[in-house]
Scaffold this motif. Structure first.
Motif, PDB file in Angstrom:
ATOM      1  N   VAL A 196     -24.839  22.035  28.306  1.00 25.95           N
ATOM      2  CA  VAL A 196     -25.571  21.165  29.234  1.00 25.95           C
ATOM      3  C   VAL A 196     -24.776  19.890  29.490  1.00 25.95           C
ATOM      4  CG1 VAL A 196     -27.646  19.750  29.510  1.00 25.95           C
ATOM      5  CG2 VAL A 196     -27.852  22.088  28.672  1.00 25.95           C
ATOM      6  N   TYR A 197     -24.222  19.313  28.416  1.00 26.23           N
ATOM      7  CA  TYR A 197     -23.430  18.085  28.569  1.00 26.23           C
ATOM      8  C   TYR A 197     -22.201  18.345  29.443  1.00 26.23           C
ATOM      9  CZ  TYR A 197     -20.659  13.961  27.408  1.00 26.23           C
ATOM     10  OH  TYR A 197     -19.910  12.824  27.497  1.00 26.23           O
ATOM     11  N   ALA A 198     -21.480  19.414  29.144  1.00 31.74           N
ATOM     12  CA  ALA A 198     -20.229  19.698  29.860  1.00 31.74           C
ATOM     13  C   ALA A 198     -20.475  19.981  31.335  1.00 31.74           C
ATOM     14  CB  ALA A 198     -19.514  20.876  29.196  1.00 31.74           C
TER      15      ALA A 198
ATOM     16  N   ALA B  22     -19.194  17.678  34.373  1.00 31.24           N
ATOM     17  CA  ALA B  22     -18.292  18.270  35.369  1.00 31.24           C
ATOM     18  C   ALA B  22     -18.818  18.069  36.786  1.00 31.24           C
ATOM     19  CB  ALA B  22     -18.099  19.752  35.075  1.00 31.24           C
ATOM     20  N   ARG B  23     -20.127  18.053  36.938  1.00 26.91           N
ATOM     21  CA  ARG B  23     -20.732  17.860  38.257  1.00 26.91           C
ATOM     22  C   ARG B  23     -20.846  16.387  38.642  1.00 26.91           C
ATOM     23  NH1 ARG B  23     -25.883  22.097  38.178  1.00 26.91           N
ATOM     24  NH2 ARG B  23     -24.665  24.018  38.378  1.00 26.91           N
ATOM     25  N   GLY B  24     -20.521  15.502  37.712  1.00 29.17           N
ATOM     26  CA  GLY B  24     -20.659  14.072  37.982  1.00 29.17           C
ATOM     27  C   GLY B  24     -22.092  13.634  38.133  1.00 29.17           C
ATOM     28  N   GLU B  25     -23.007  14.254  37.378  1.00 27.59           N
ATOM     29  CA  GLU B  25     -24.437  13.990  37.538  1.00 27.59           C
ATOM     30  C   GLU B  25     -25.064  13.378  36.283  1.00 27.59           C
ATOM     31  OE1 GLU B  25     -25.983  17.811  38.545  1.00 27.59           O
ATOM     32  OE2 GLU B  25     -25.177  17.789  40.585  1.00 27.59           O
ATOM     33  N   LYS B  26     -24.276  12.665  35.496  1.00 25.19           N
ATOM     34  CA  LYS B  26     -24.819  12.054  34.282  1.00 25.19           C
ATOM     35  C   LYS B  26     -25.918  11.059  34.630  1.00 25.19           C
ATOM     36  CE  LYS B  26     -20.682  12.261  31.328  1.00 25.19           C
ATOM     37  NZ  LYS B  26     -19.749  11.441  30.525  1.00 25.19           N
TER      38      LYS B  26
END
Length: 474
Positions: free
Chosen positions: A194-196, A200-204
């Motif tokens: 989930v974190y990765a 990767a999507r830039g959605e933090k």
């Protein structure tokens, strides 16, 4: 239960509200939540505390498993400070001997998990909508609430497998150590995935920039795989059903050994069935809870839901199996059953009152006939405190007496889970001890967040309902 559309344009007195402050109009709740929910504050001791818990919780579970499963519920301690390292080595070797991950453990745990995933996609159930999410511009996510059908389907499948001999449920307790190890590894894998993917999507979301802390607290608010909401799924459909099946497995193993099931073991099966059933029958209520609309999908949520809850809340069931019939007498058992059922009544109805109140004003309230539907689960014309923010704070039913009465009832049930085993071991009381710490901490987090969110209205709410858990006490 009323399912009428809430008249949002009606005067406050017609809606049984208590208007506070001078502002006649609520603020834009979506824009305001976007500010408050994006506000970053280190919790749980920051990165150091997060790292300590990521390492410490699996070690604690491994240690407690050895004490309860392998040592009759007695503490395992080194003989002295100079013997700590050799003792730790022996403990690690023993854990690996009886609880190392195995293919059997993986087949049982992952087989159950993916069966539940399949049911989540195909079982019937209503589609509900959650709160407006600031991170999605006010969008309400849809949730396919079919946990109840999944719960009954998995029970039917498990009993069919057991009585047909294809899979005896006693294999769960026989392989408990390996199953637990697989569960812990699986939670680490999912949290990392989930974190990765989110990074990767830039959605933090609400990230600190510290990798360890963000892995612990999470950076993804709404992870989804198609129609499957991962956070809702892992909160309801894995932890409590697995816990129930562990207790059922202990009772069936006891039946094989003794030729009968003791009242104490039957108590734990009932206790864990009630909890699992309530969570799944009230799934549509959970989507408006703190965990779903605010908490991020994180290591600590995934680890505790997938491994911590089922494999550390089951110590009473294991203790009762390992230590033979408890012979406390009829009176003691009646006391424990009474505490359990009374606690369950106030817990179930309390959760229903607050969540159905939210659903009523969110235009998502539906009537369901899931068993058991208890009286006093919905308050007609409930009194509330209207905030400038736009939200309404319930001050009726059980919530007229305390702000968290459902937590109090939860703790009463937790106490009964320990008392049914007597006082021969601490471990049946681990759930109560840990849960008390968690809930007190959570109330502090909730109060701080609500104070930022509601300001003076929160002060007024605490004046109207001053007690957190028990009226006139605390």
């Amino acid at each position: 239960m009323s399912s009428a559309t809430p008249p949002s344009d009606a005067p406050a007195d017609e809606r049984q509200g208590l208007q506070t402050g001078a502002s006649p109009r609520p603020r834009d709740d979506v824009a305001f939540d976007d500010v408050t929910d994006s506000n970053f504050v280190y919790e749980f001791g920051g990165p150091v505390g997060a790292a300590s818990m990521i390492v410490g919780f699996p070690l604690l579970m491994a240690y407690q498993f050895l004490c309860v499963y392998d040592n009759g519920g007695r503490f395992l301690l080194p003989s002295g400070l100079g013997n700590v390292l050799p003792w730790a080595g022996r403990m690690a070797a023993r854990y690996w001997e009886i609880a190392a991950p195995t293919w059997a453990g993986a087949r049982i745990y992952l087989g159950f998990t993916f069966f539940m995933v399949g049911l989540a996609y195909v079982c019937p159930g209503p589609v509900m909508h959650g709160y407006k999410l600031p991170s999605l511009g006010g969008q309400r996510l849809a949730y396919h609430c079919n946990a109840l059908w999944s719960w009954w389907a998995v029970q039917a499948a498990a009993l069919a497998l057991h009585f047909s001999g294809l899979f005896r449920l006693t294999q769960v307790i026989d392989n408990l150590g390996p199953i637990m190890s697989v569960a812990m590894l699986w939670s680490f894998f999912l949290a990392g995935a989930v974190y990765a993917v989110t990074a990767a999507r830039g959605e933090k979301h609400r990230a600190s920039g510290n990798v360890v802390y963000d892995f612990f607290m999470g950076v993804c608010l709404n992870p989804r795989i198609g129609t499957l909401d991962l956070k809702l799924f892992t909160e309801l459909r894995i932890p409590w059903p697995v816990l129930y099946f562990i207790s059922l497995s202990c009772a069936l193993k006891q039946y094989e050994q003794l030729g009968y099931v003791t009242p104490e073991s039957a108590f734990m099966v009932l206790a864990h069935w009630l909890y699992a059933n309530a969570c799944n029958k009230g799934e549509e209520c959970v989507i408006t809870s703190w965990d779903i609309f605010y908490e991020l999908e994180s290591w600590y949520l995934l680890f505790w839901n997938l491994a911590g809850v089922p494999f550390s809340y089951c110590y009473t069931s294991i203790y009762l199996l390992k230590n033979g019939p408890m012979r406390f007498g009829l009176g003691w058992n009646i006391l424990c059953y009474t505490l359990l059922l009374a606690g369950y009544f106030f817990w179930d109805t309390g959760n229903a009152q607050r969540n159905r109140f939210r659903m009523f004003w969110n235009n998502t309230l539906i009537k369901r006939n899931a068993f058991p539907q208890l009286p006093m689960s919905f308050i007609e014309n409930a009194k509330f405190l209207q905030t400038r923010h736009g939200n309404k704070l319930l001050i009726d039913g059980w919530y007229a007496y305390a702000r968290k009465p459902h937590y109090t009832a939860d703790l009463v049930m937790a106490l009964s889970w320990g008392l049914i085993s007597g006082f021969g071991s601490f471990f049946p009381y681990f759930y109560l001890t840990f849960f008390l710490i968690v809930l007190v901490h959570r109330v502090g987090r909730d109060d701080a967040r609500c104070a930022r969110k509601y300001g003076a209205d929160w002060d007024e709410y605490m004046r109207v309902v001053p007690w957190k858990f028990i009226p006139y006490v605390f």
